[in-house]
Design a protein around this motif. Structure first.
Motif, short mmCIF file in Angstrom:
data_model
loop_
_atom_site.label_atom_id
_atom_site.label_comp_id
_atom_site.label_asym_id
_atom_site.label_seq_id
_atom_site.Cartn_x
_atom_site.Cartn_y
_atom_site.Cartn_z
N THR A 118 0.83 -1.22 0.00
CA THR A 118 0.00 0.00 0.00
C THR A 118 0.86 1.27 0.00
OG1 THR A 118 -0.16 -0.10 2.42
CG2 THR A 118 -1.94 -1.12 1.15
N LEU B 43 -0.78 4.57 -0.78
CA LEU B 43 -1.61 5.27 0.21
C LEU B 43 -0.80 6.27 1.03
CD1 LEU B 43 -4.09 2.72 1.83
CD2 LEU B 43 -4.66 4.88 0.71
N THR C 71 -4.62 5.95 5.94
CA THR C 71 -5.46 4.75 5.92
C THR C 71 -6.82 5.13 5.36
OG1 THR C 71 -6.40 5.12 8.12
CG2 THR C 71 -4.31 3.90 8.01
N PHE C 72 -7.61 4.13 5.01
CA PHE C 72 -8.95 4.44 4.52
C PHE C 72 -9.84 5.01 5.62
CE2 PHE C 72 -7.79 1.61 0.97
CZ PHE C 72 -8.18 2.43 -0.08
N SER D 182 -10.25 -2.67 -0.97
CA SER D 182 -9.85 -1.27 -1.14
C SER D 182 -10.40 -0.69 -2.44
CB SER D 182 -8.32 -1.15 -1.15
OG SER D 182 -7.77 -1.62 0.06
N TYR E 208 -13.63 1.38 -2.89
CA TYR E 208 -13.74 2.77 -2.44
C TYR E 208 -13.36 3.78 -3.52
CZ TYR E 208 -13.80 0.68 2.25
OH TYR E 208 -14.11 -0.06 3.37
#
Length: 243
Positions: free
Chosen positions: A25, A28, A32-33, A143, A146
């Motif tokens: 990730t 990102l 974080t989401f 993920s 989203y």
């Protein structure tokens, strides 16, 4: 030990939008989401940013002198980082209205906001969505779901949050003021319009003295009138704010 400057750089520097496999990730960044979708942890992130601009130069060297002299500078940096273009609903010429587009800070903070008013955070989040849609083979399905939501709805949600960040905690339209109003209504006696304010109890409830030393003095006088005599703190709410 947490390296605060390293964390600051992660929130203001260049993110590598790459992934070698689905569990990678890197794209990102440090986020974080939960942060992107629910703004979880934003208080800490904004604190790290503010401290960085208050106490360090662009190379991370601690700046000598009184940091209070840099408060306005740090605030402008935060505004630039948070910037999001207006949605067209803001009436032109209304200087009292809060803004979300800080494109005028592009010259001072070109790394934090572009000439179109897109701040660092908004730009990063939209790029994560672009990466997911462009490289779905390197993104977990949990993920990937989203991506389109972020593309279509994040800017509006972030714009609303940026407006919220600028409203004083005890402005008439915030929950802080209404909490004391509810307490007043629950404890007011029929024969007296004054209510004892148990300041020490509130401090104990919140776990520190922030209530009495930081928040209470900021309540606008048009909302609440206070009286202190013989060690007793009392207050009454103006009629305008009573149901």
């Amino acid at each position: 030990m947490i390296n605060e400057w390293e964390e600051f750089c992660a929130y203001t520097g260049t993110v590598s939008y790459t992934a070698s496999k689905k569990s990678d990730t890197t794209w990102l960044g440090r986020f974080t989401f939960a942060t992107i979708l629910e703004f979880e942890g934003m208080a800490r992130i904004l604190t790290i940013l503010a401290r960085g601009y208050l106490f360090h130069d662009k190379n991370g060297t601690v700046i000598s002198g009184d940091s209070h002299d840099r408060i306005d500078y740090a605030r402008r940096a935060l505004c630039a980082w948070c910037s999001v273009p207006e949605d067209g609903k803001r009436a032109p010429g209304k200087e009292w209205q809060l803004q979300t587009d800080f494109s005028e800070l592009h010259t001072e903070f070109p790394e934090l906001v572009d000439a179109d008013g897109i701040g660092w955070f908004l730009r990063h989040v939209l790029r994560t969505a672009d990466f997911m849609l462009t490289h779905p083979e390197n993104v977990r399905s949990t993920s990937l779901k989203y991506a389109e939501v972020i593309q279509s709805k994040f800017a509006a949600a972030w714009r609303s949050k940026v407006l919220q960040y600028q409203i004083p905690i005890f402005a008439p339209q915030t929950k802080g003021a209404w909490t004391l109003i509810r307490y007043y209504l629950a404890n007011r006696q029929d024969d007296c319009e004054w209510v004892v304010l148990p300041v020490a109890n509130f401090d104990a409830y919140f776990g520190d003295t922030s209530f009495s030393k930081k928040y209470l003095p900021k309540i606008p006088v048009e909302i609440m009138e206070r009286s202190n005599a013989f060690g007793i703190s009392r207050y009454r709410i103006t009629e305008e704010y009573l149901p």
